[in-house]
Write a protein that holds these residues in place. Structure first.
Motif, short mmCIF file in Angstrom:
data_model
loop_
_atom_site.label_atom_id
_atom_site.label_comp_id
_atom_site.label_asym_id
_atom_site.label_seq_id
_atom_site.Cartn_x
_atom_site.Cartn_y
_atom_site.Cartn_z
N ARG A 153 0.83 -1.21 0.00
CA ARG A 153 0.00 0.00 0.00
C ARG A 153 0.86 1.26 0.00
O ARG A 153 0.54 2.26 0.66
N MET A 154 1.98 1.22 -0.75
CA MET A 154 2.89 2.35 -0.85
C MET A 154 3.00 2.75 -2.31
O MET A 154 3.14 1.89 -3.18
N SER A 155 2.95 4.05 -2.54
CA SER A 155 3.13 4.53 -3.90
C SER A 155 4.58 4.39 -4.31
O SER A 155 5.47 4.12 -3.49
N LEU A 156 4.82 4.57 -5.62
CA LEU A 156 6.18 4.45 -6.14
C LEU A 156 7.11 5.46 -5.48
O LEU A 156 8.22 5.12 -5.07
N ARG A 157 6.65 6.70 -5.35
CA ARG A 157 7.49 7.72 -4.74
C ARG A 157 7.75 7.40 -3.28
O ARG A 157 8.88 7.52 -2.79
N SER A 158 6.72 6.95 -2.54
CA SER A 158 6.90 6.60 -1.13
C SER A 158 7.86 5.43 -0.99
O SER A 158 8.67 5.37 -0.06
N TYR A 159 7.78 4.48 -1.92
CA TYR A 159 8.68 3.32 -1.86
C TYR A 159 10.13 3.76 -2.03
O TYR A 159 11.02 3.30 -1.30
N VAL A 160 10.38 4.67 -3.00
CA VAL A 160 11.74 5.16 -3.21
C VAL A 160 12.22 5.95 -2.00
O VAL A 160 13.35 5.78 -1.52
N LEU A 161 11.34 6.84 -1.46
CA LEU A 161 11.73 7.63 -0.29
C LEU A 161 11.97 6.73 0.91
O LEU A 161 12.86 6.98 1.73
N ALA A 162 11.15 5.68 1.06
CA ALA A 162 11.34 4.75 2.17
C ALA A 162 12.68 4.05 2.05
O ALA A 162 13.39 3.83 3.06
N ALA A 163 13.07 3.67 0.83
CA ALA A 163 14.38 3.02 0.64
C ALA A 163 15.51 3.98 0.99
O ALA A 163 16.49 3.59 1.63
N ARG A 164 15.38 5.27 0.58
CA ARG A 164 16.41 6.24 0.93
C ARG A 164 16.46 6.45 2.45
O ARG A 164 17.53 6.54 3.03
N LEU A 165 15.29 6.51 3.09
CA LEU A 165 15.27 6.70 4.54
C LEU A 165 15.88 5.50 5.26
O LEU A 165 16.56 5.65 6.28
N ALA A 166 15.66 4.29 4.74
CA ALA A 166 16.30 3.11 5.33
C ALA A 166 17.81 3.20 5.22
O ALA A 166 18.54 2.85 6.16
N GLU A 167 18.31 3.68 4.07
CA GLU A 167 19.76 3.86 3.92
C GLU A 167 20.28 4.90 4.92
O GLU A 167 21.36 4.72 5.50
N VAL A 168 19.52 5.99 5.10
CA VAL A 168 19.92 7.03 6.06
C VAL A 168 19.97 6.45 7.47
O VAL A 168 20.90 6.71 8.25
N ALA A 169 18.97 5.65 7.84
CA ALA A 169 18.94 5.07 9.17
C ALA A 169 20.13 4.14 9.39
O ALA A 169 20.75 4.14 10.46
N ILE A 170 20.48 3.34 8.39
CA ILE A 170 21.64 2.43 8.52
C ILE A 170 22.91 3.25 8.70
O ILE A 170 23.75 2.94 9.57
N ALA A 171 23.10 4.30 7.88
CA ALA A 171 24.31 5.13 8.01
C ALA A 171 24.35 5.86 9.34
O ALA A 171 25.42 6.01 9.95
N ALA A 172 23.19 6.32 9.83
CA ALA A 172 23.15 7.05 11.11
C ALA A 172 23.39 6.13 12.29
O ALA A 172 23.97 6.54 13.30
N ASN A 173 22.94 4.88 12.24
CA ASN A 173 23.09 3.95 13.37
C ASN A 173 24.55 3.68 13.69
O ASN A 173 24.90 3.41 14.85
N GLN A 174 25.43 3.72 12.66
CA GLN A 174 26.85 3.46 12.92
C GLN A 174 27.43 4.49 13.88
O GLN A 174 28.27 4.16 14.72
N ARG A 175 26.99 5.75 13.79
CA ARG A 175 27.51 6.79 14.69
C ARG A 175 26.68 6.90 15.96
O ARG A 175 27.22 7.14 17.04
N LEU A 176 25.34 6.71 15.87
CA LEU A 176 24.50 6.83 17.05
C LEU A 176 24.83 5.74 18.07
O LEU A 176 24.84 5.97 19.29
N ALA A 177 25.10 4.51 17.59
CA ALA A 177 25.43 3.42 18.52
C ALA A 177 26.71 3.74 19.30
O ALA A 177 26.81 3.45 20.51
#
Length: 994
Positions: free
Chosen positions: A832-856
């Protein structure tokens, strides 16, 4: 991107020029900008942002008030930044739009915004060597070099005060907007919109096609006069072929029956019309007999009237001379009366002028006219002087107006003469620019020739490479052939040596000494072996080896020359691609064209300078001439005013009781004309009375000669020509009608016909009418049946064609609708995600992975970001959720529940992770400089250590990290390289030692 130098002047809180050396600041990779709250630390980041993008981050950018309030009026507001990006060093200078005092007079004027970009080395391909000065061109070039826009830069390089935590606390809608700007996902939104718009358009077309089929079904039913076919319960259009066949069969039968009835009705109508024609012929003969009989009777009864008409006609003919004489008398009477009225009208003007001599006879009136005209003639000379007096007064007014115009012209010429020096200076500058361009033409031509040569070399490079490769292959093959022939020669020599004894034995002769041992006895000569090699074989092999060696040397030289030519062309091209060379050549052509155009304008601009200088000389001459004209006009007006005064006294004396001489003369002429008119009208009246008496005597004589007792009787008997003609016509018509009626009665076809015969015409007409009505009805029914059959056939063909088109359209629309639902997050889309939301969600997942390395690391393993694809509250878009996992409790928490210090750590980690992902998304451009503004005051000492360790990692590989803070503890951990001090009239900068 690496910053080198920042220069500011009258910017923010800095009233004077200030310089920041980032090379010195970033020598250790980490530096601190320290100062009091409000001293202007953040303004340094604003200056960097303004130099790059012409805007500052956050709410400060919305105010657009960048000039320092403490700056002197003559100090301009500007920012200069020197940096290196993608291997190119450049300098940016910008000035915002601001108000400054006017140089002349009071008030303020608007200083327009400016921007410039200067290359401090070789410019990139396609960029002009002399830089850029247009604001839009500078903005596009900076954005292209950095690979990001201002919004991305503020989230990736400048982490401004309070701004980098916005993404952490943002709701789904805000986070979506920010991610769209950072990652440029508008193209996916365009894809969604394209699918929606295409589906809507195709749906409209399908609805129209369905409506067209339904309309054709209804039209077929209407044309056939039948009930429409029933539709299925789902509302889809269904084509009933049995129903259409039944309609067609019924229409064909109806058309045949109505055609037969139409033919029978036509025959009945023809029979009735023939009978009606026979009866009409009989009725016509009876009617002619009745009319002729009635006409004879009427003419007989009107005989006395005809006799009276004959007597009246004879009397009218005798009265013609009397009528002519009467008409002459009437004309004389009219002239006499007109003359009398004219005489009375000519008296009225004289009464209005109070002239006392109205009763004088005609001879005395003529005398009076001569006296009045003679007096008026004596005033003609003074009238001419009165006209000149008016003309002179008009000239005095013209002199006054001319003085005003000359004064205005003198002012205008003086103003134009004042502004000419500025125009002349600008013309000199334009001429100098054109002459400078002409001086650069030789260099630009040389550059163009060089680039043309390089382009020619680039065009020859592929062929040269192929030639070198081919020559190398041929040289290698020649080496192989030479080795083979050499090996063959060696083999032959070895075999010949092995068989040399047999060769010598073959040359021995009986009792001849051996050439080897000298013995004449040959007890056991060697025998020849198989495949023995002769001297001729060896010589052939030697020749082949020499030929192969010569080919080898020749082809080696050819390969060496081809390789050298290829290397020379490569060195000449210098590793540039054909596209880059073509762009460089086009740019060189454009520069040469612009310089040539500018150089070509040297004569025109030189002529412009000469024209302006000539205009200045002409203005001075015209100004002097205008002043002389003004003095001359004043002298002429004084002289003319004196003459006008003397003439006015003479004219006043000659005017008498009248306003002026002209009025008095006009009065005398008017009076003379009125008296003369009275003389003429009285003379005409006397003549008209005499003629009237003569015409009355002639009328009496004409009446006696015509036989009338008096003129009145003759005039009574007279008739006008129309009446006479009417009497003659009546009498002739009566004679003609009698002759025509008598001729009709004498016709043979009326002989024996009774005058009261009944032809039975009404009954025959009634029968014909009824037959025609029935025939027309039958024909209309037959024609309608034929038309209905043809129309239903035509509509059925259209219906078949429309139905054939509808099927494929339904299938394509269903496929498009399903795909549109999937792209827009509905239908078979499980997420139930549009194409744009799917792409933004993938980018946000990448941001979260990159941020977790420093936040941890900074939270000692306690916190980590958790990306959620679930939909938000109230049906908001899913895929953009971002929570924090607390490892102590094992529970997920909203980011808004973090404390101030925890929020700073999470925001910094998220901002750094976002920076890494955005940098990779924009092409992996290396960001050598990073700024973090404030937020450290919320951290304890241990957490500060963890944050500093993370920031130390950022400066690995040459990256420079600048911290902006007023926290005192950071001064103990980081050398204060730049101190900001607040003064009464602004802030100052001080670069301190580490």
């Amino acid at each position: 991107m690496r910053l080198h130098t920042l220069e500011m002047s009258a910017f923010g809180p800095y009233p004077r020029p200030e310089v920041v050396d980032f090379d010195a600041l970033g020598a250790d990779g980490l530096f601190l900008l320290h100062g009091d709250t409000g001293a202007g630390k953040t303004t340094l980041l604003d200056a960097v942002a303004f130099a790059l993008f012409g805007a500052v981050p956050g709410a400060r950018g919305e105010v657009k008030r960048l000039r320092c309030d403490y700056a002197e009026p003559d100090v301009p507001t500007k920012v200069g930044l020197e940096l290196t990006v993608q291997g190119h060093r450049l300098r940016l200078e910008r000035s915002p739009e601001y108000e400054r005092p006017k140089l002349r007079g009071g008030g303020f004027t608007t200083q327009p915004a400016k921007a410039s970009l200067t290359w401090l080395g070789a410019p990139p391909s396609g960029q002009p060597e002399d830089g850029l000065v247009r604001i839009d061109e500078v903005a596009r070039t900076v954005q292209r070099l950095l690979g990001m826009n201002a919004e991305q830069f503020f989230q990736v390089v400048l982490l401004p005060q309070g701004e980098f935590a916005r993404f952490l606390r943002a709701d789904t809608a805000e986070r979506e907007k920010l991610l769209e700007r950072l990652f440029g996902t508008q193209r996916f939104a365009d894809v969604e919109r394209w699918f929606r718009e295409t589906r809507a358009a195709r749906t409209g077309e399908l609805v129209q096609e369905r409506g067209r089929v339904r309309e054709l079904l209804a039209r077929v039913a209407q044309a056939a006069g039948a009930e429409p076919a029933e539709q299925d319960q789902t509302g889809q259009v269904v084509l009933d072929t049995d129903w259409l066949a039944t309609l067609a069969e019924g229409l064909r039968g109806a058309a045949g029956r109505t055609a037969e009835e139409d033919e029978r009705a036509g025959r009945r109508r023809a029979e009735a019309e023939a009978e009606l024609e026979r009866r009409r012929e009989l009725a016509g003969r009876v009617r002619r007999l009745q009319q002729a009989t009635r006409q004879i009777t009427e003419l007989t009864e009107a005989t006395r009237q005809h006799e009276r008409w004959s007597a009246e006609l004879r009397a009218a003919r005798r009265a013609v001379p009397v009528v002519l004489a009467g008409q002459a008398l009437d004309q004389a009477t009219t002239k006499r009366d007109r003359a009398a009225r004219a005489e009375q009208q000519s008296v009225e003007p004289l009464r209005g002028l109070n002239w006392p001599h109205l009763d004088l006879p005609v001879p005395r009136l003529r005398e009076r006219v001569g006296a009045l005209r003679e007096e008026a003639g004596g005033l003609a000379r003074l009238v001419a002087e009165a006209g000149q007096q008016q003309a002179d007064l008009t000239r005095i007014d013209e002199f006054d107006r001319k003085q005003i115009l000359l004064a205005k012209r003198i002012d205008e010429l003086a103003a134009r003469a004042a502004e000419l020096p500025g125009r002349l200076t600008a013309a000199h500058e334009q001429r100098d620019l054109a002459m400078q361009a002409a001086a650069r033409l030789d260099g630009l031509n040389a550059q163009l020739a060089e680039l043309e040569g390089v382009n020619g070399a680039a065009a020859l490079l592929p062929k040269a490479q192929r030639s070198a490769v081919d020559a190398g292959k041929k040289a290698t093959a020649a080496v192989d052939r030479h080795q083979e022939t050499r090996q063959t020669l060696l083999d032959l020599r070895e075999r010949r040596l092995a068989g040399m004894a047999a060769e010598l034995a073959g040359a021995l002769a009986e009792d001849e000494p051996c050439p080897v041992c000298g013995s004449a006895a040959h007890p056991a000569p060697a025998r020849p072996v198989a495949l023995a090699v002769s001297d001729a074989d060896e010589r052939v092999a030697e020749q082949a080896e020499r030929t192969a060696q010569q080919d080898r040397e020749r082809l080696r030289l050819v390969a060496t020359e081809a390789e050298r030519a290829w290397v020379n062309l490569r060195e000449q091209v210098g590793g540039r691609t054909p596209t880059e060379l073509a762009d460089a050549l086009a740019e060189a052509v454009d520069r040469l064209r612009k310089a040539s155009d500018l150089a070509g304008s040297v004569p025109a601009r030189t002529e412009q300078v000469a024209a302006l200088e000539a205009e200045a000389d002409g203005l001075r001459d015209r100004l002097t001439g205008a002043e002389l004209d003004q003095a001359s006009v004043m002298a002429e007006r004084t002289t003319l005013a004196s003459v006008v005064k003397d003439r006015a006294e003479r004219l006043a004396e000659a005017s008498g009781d009248h306003p002026d001489v002209v009025a008095r003369r006009r009065h005398l002429i008017t009076l003379a004309e009125a008296v003369e008119l009275l003389t003429e009208t009285r003379t005409a009246l006397e003549a008209a009375a005499q003629v009237h008496q003569e015409r009355a005597a002639e009328l009496r004589a004409a009446a006696e000669q015509a036989g009338f007792a008096d003129p009145a009787e003759g005039l009574t008997a007279a008739r006008d020509p129309e009446s006479v003609t009417a009497l003659e016509t009546r009498l002739a018509e009566a004679a003609r009608r009698r002759a025509a009626a008598e001729a009709v009665l004498a016709e043979p076809e009326l002989d024996g016909l009774a005058i009261d015969t009944d032809a039975g015409l009404p009954a025959a007409e009634r029968l014909v009418h009824e037959a025609r009505v029935l025939a027309e009805q039958a024909h209309s029914l037959a024609e309608a049946a034929r038309l209905r059959e043809r129309e239903v056939g035509r509509l059925t063909d259209l219906l078949d064609a429309a139905w054939t088109r509808l099927g494929p359209a339904e299938e394509k629309h269903a496929e498009l609708a399903a795909l549109t639902d999937v792209v827009n997050g509905r239908g078979q889309n499980a997420r139930r995600m549009s194409l744009r939301s799917y792409v933004l969600a993938a980018r946000l997942a990448e941001v979260a992975i990159a941020a977790n390395q420093r936040l941890a690391r900074m939270s000692q393993g306690r916190y980590s970001f958790v990306h959620s694809e679930a939909a938000g509250a109230h049906g908001t878009r899913g895929g953009l959720g971002l929570d924090v996992l607390d490892d102590y409790s094992g529970q997920r928490r909203p980011a808004k529940t973090l404390s101030g210090g925890e929020s700073f750590l999470a925001s910094l980690s998220l901002a750094l992770g976002l920076a890494d992902v955005v940098a990779a998304e924009t092409g992996g451009a290396l960001l050598d400089t990073l700024f973090v503004d404030e937020g450290f005051g919320t951290l304890d000492a241990e957490t500060v250590d963890l944050v500093m360790d993370t920031l130390d990692e950022l400066r690995a590989g040459g990256r420079v990290v600048g911290l902006v803070s007023h926290v005192e503890e950071l001064r103990q951990r980081i050398p204060v390289r730049l101190r900001v001090r607040k003064a009464r009239t602004g802030s100052t900068l001080q670069l301190t030692a580490g």
